[in-house]
Scaffold this motif. Structure first.
Motif, PDB file in Angstrom:
ATOM      1  N   THR A   9       0.838  -1.198   0.000  1.00  0.00           N
ATOM      2  CA  THR A   9       0.000   0.000   0.000  1.00  0.00           C
ATOM      3  C   THR A   9       0.873   1.249   0.000  1.00  0.00           C
ATOM      4  O   THR A   9       1.802   1.373   0.791  1.00  0.00           O
ATOM      5  CB  THR A   9      -0.973   0.013   1.195  1.00  0.00           C
ATOM      6  N   PHE A  15      -5.217   1.709   0.312  1.00  0.00           N
ATOM      7  CA  PHE A  15      -5.397   0.996   1.571  1.00  0.00           C
ATOM      8  C   PHE A  15      -6.883   0.741   1.834  1.00  0.00           C
ATOM      9  O   PHE A  15      -7.268  -0.328   2.328  1.00  0.00           O
ATOM     10  CB  PHE A  15      -4.782   1.771   2.734  1.00  0.00           C
ATOM     11  N   GLU A  19      -7.730  -3.098   2.564  1.00  0.00           N
ATOM     12  CA  GLU A  19      -8.026  -3.476   3.951  1.00  0.00           C
ATOM     13  C   GLU A  19      -9.112  -4.543   4.067  1.00  0.00           C
ATOM     14  O   GLU A  19      -8.938  -5.518   4.829  1.00  0.00           O
ATOM     15  CB  GLU A  19      -8.405  -2.239   4.766  1.00  0.00           C
ATOM     16  N   PHE A  34       1.546  -5.964   5.748  1.00  0.00           N
ATOM     17  CA  PHE A  34       1.502  -4.826   4.832  1.00  0.00           C
ATOM     18  C   PHE A  34       2.908  -4.292   4.623  1.00  0.00           C
ATOM     19  O   PHE A  34       3.682  -4.149   5.576  1.00  0.00           O
ATOM     20  CB  PHE A  34       0.632  -3.700   5.394  1.00  0.00           C
ATOM     21  N   VAL A  36       4.310  -0.894   3.647  1.00  0.00           N
ATOM     22  CA  VAL A  36       3.765   0.470   3.640  1.00  0.00           C
ATOM     23  C   VAL A  36       4.822   1.439   3.124  1.00  0.00           C
ATOM     24  O   VAL A  36       5.938   1.513   3.657  1.00  0.00           O
ATOM     25  CB  VAL A  36       3.324   0.885   5.062  1.00  0.00           C
ATOM     26  N   HIS A  40       1.908   7.306   2.304  1.00  0.00           N
ATOM     27  CA  HIS A  40       1.668   6.937   3.702  1.00  0.00           C
ATOM     28  C   HIS A  40       2.757   7.470   4.636  1.00  0.00           C
ATOM     29  O   HIS A  40       2.507   7.741   5.811  1.00  0.00           O
ATOM     30  CB  HIS A  40       1.644   5.413   3.853  1.00  0.00           C
ATOM     31  N   LYS A  49       0.323   6.195   7.300  1.00  0.00           N
ATOM     32  CA  LYS A  49       0.820   4.890   7.753  1.00  0.00           C
ATOM     33  C   LYS A  49       0.195   4.517   9.097  1.00  0.00           C
ATOM     34  O   LYS A  49       0.037   3.324   9.413  1.00  0.00           O
ATOM     35  CB  LYS A  49       2.347   4.906   7.865  1.00  0.00           C
ATOM     36  N   VAL A  52      -2.749   2.267   8.737  1.00  0.00           N
ATOM     37  CA  VAL A  52      -2.405   0.864   8.488  1.00  0.00           C
ATOM     38  C   VAL A  52      -2.045   0.181   9.801  1.00  0.00           C
ATOM     39  O   VAL A  52      -2.453  -0.957  10.056  1.00  0.00           O
ATOM     40  CB  VAL A  52      -1.246   0.759   7.487  1.00  0.00           C
ATOM     41  N   THR A  55      -4.684  -1.578  11.997  1.00  0.00           N
ATOM     42  CA  THR A  55      -5.236  -2.882  11.625  1.00  0.00           C
ATOM     43  C   THR A  55      -4.636  -3.948  12.539  1.00  0.00           C
ATOM     44  O   THR A  55      -3.440  -4.190  12.514  1.00  0.00           O
ATOM     45  CB  THR A  55      -4.907  -3.209  10.158  1.00  0.00           C
ATOM     46  N   VAL A  60       3.245  -4.940   9.992  1.00  0.00           N
ATOM     47  CA  VAL A  60       3.386  -3.747   9.155  1.00  0.00           C
ATOM     48  C   VAL A  60       4.865  -3.421   8.997  1.00  0.00           C
ATOM     49  O   VAL A  60       5.587  -3.277   9.993  1.00  0.00           O
ATOM     50  CB  VAL A  60       2.635  -2.545   9.762  1.00  0.00           C
TER      51      VAL A  60
END
Length: 374
Positions: A9, A15, A19, A34, A36, A40, A49, A52, A55, A60
């Motif tokens: 992403t 995103f 998601e 992810f 990133v 982001h 970011k 993200v 989540t 990440v």
């Protein structure tokens, strides 16, 4: 051992589409992460970011791939280097990319050259700018395709991709819009200090092939919105070439009628759209999500050329003040039936069903060209 899925992403927009797929895969027992990068990572665009990282149950990994005003070829090169190192170390079973961004192109290229299984979300769409070129390149580089419509599926087949590797699941972000956002409009207004009860939304991104003209286009469009006397929530543009000129035009707008935000949480943006009077600009949200919600939208310029076929979507160039004014007069506060040409909100379950089929993981990564007539 659970198979590992790596979602790439680079923007708040992709995103929102990835998601729902990631959450469904996580809940089904896949090892989800992810990668990133892109917008982001930049404070000017809201440091999204952080969205993200909210989540739960996923890993990440961050990679800073650019500085402000880096040209796209430089961003491409930096991302190839960083993602190549990452893939070699982590060896994901499947990399999932989205759309037409240069970060997705870089990661698809790394996957193709290293024979890493790669799925492309929302290929086969047309827009008329360099974004369309990137999108079709991504489709050629990826080994699997999850498209938003049967029309898109036919275009991916026309690129020589095997029909067995193309799956029409709809647009993933519609999964979220199909249900309650989870927040109220009062909570949205409080979080983002929105003083308006009656407002439109404006999102105007640069078009890379028209970078030199973006300042003039922004001045013309924003001038018409300002002259209308109406209130607007304005989401900052993305970081493509030409964004600096758009930001300069935004700074001239009166703060009492234009609330400018670098970004919004997806749930809050969904609720904002559901309560807006109109949407204006050149974001894909205006031609994909707005029709699904029933919100009238005015698509400006060439960025989304040929992507919209809905009674609630209208068109104008940035300098066509009369058409912009007519749209505001005729469509403000109007509601349309839900347009579901890009799915009805079940993309995640369809995506998951494909991944849970063993045949998906057994296909060869040595691609061959398949004529559409075969």
């Amino acid at each position: 051992m659970a198979r590992s899925l790596l979602f790439v992403t680079g923007t708040r927009a992709d995103f929102g589409k990835l998601e729902p797929l990631a959450v469904a895969a996580r809940d089904a027992g896949f090892d989800v992460a992810f990668f990133v990068t892109g917008m982001h990572m930049l404070a000017r665009y809201g440091l999204t970011k952080l969205e993200v990282h909210r989540t739960t149950g996923v890993n990440v990994h961050e990679f800073l791939n650019q500085r402000d005003d880096d040209p796209q070829d430089m961003v491409l090169a930096k991302t190839v280097i960083g993602f190549s190192d990452f893939v070699k170390e982590h060896q994901p079973d499947l990399v999932i990319i989205h759309g037409d961004r240069v970060e997705a192109l870089a990661c698809a290229l790394v996957c193709a050259t290293n024979y890493v299984r790669c799925a492309h979300i929302e290929g086969g769409e047309v827009s008329g700018t360099i974004d369309e070129i990137y999108r079709h390149c991504n489709s050629k580089l990826a080994s699997h395709h999850f498209v938003s419509s049967e029309d898109a599926a036919r275009r991916v087949m026309a690129l020589g991709e095997a029909a067995d590797n193309i799956h029409a699941i709809g647009s993933p972000e519609l999964d979220f819009h199909a249900g309650p956002s989870g927040v109220s409009i009062d909570e949205v207004k409080q979080r983002y200090a929105l003083p308006f009860d009656d407002f439109g939304i404006c999102v105007f991104h640069p078009v890379t092939s028209e970078a030199a003209a973006m300042g003039a286009q922004a001045e013309a469009l924003f001038g018409a919105l300002d002259a209308s006397g109406r209130n607007f929530v304005m989401i900052a543009p993305n970081n493509d070439p030409g964004s600096t000129a758009i930001f300069a035009a935004i700074e001239k707008l009166p703060a009492d009628r234009f609330r400018v935000l670098p970004s919004m949480r997806f749930a809050h943006f969904s609720e904002l759209m559901k309560n807006a009077a109109v949407m204006i600009g050149n974001s894909s949200a205006g031609v994909r999500e707005a029709p699904f919600i029933g919100l009238p939208s005015l698509d400006i310029g060439t960025r989304q050329t040929n992507r919209a076929k809905s009674p609630s979507v209208f068109f104008a160039d940035a300098a066509e003040t009369d058409r912009i004014n007519q749209f505001l007069q005729d469509q403000w506060g109007k509601s349309y039936p839900r347009h579901d040409a890009f799915g009805g909100g079940s993309a995640a379950s369809r995506f998951l069903a494909v991944l849970q089929n063993d045949m998906f993981w057994q296909g060869s990564l040595q691609k061959t060209f398949h004529d559409a007539a075969e």
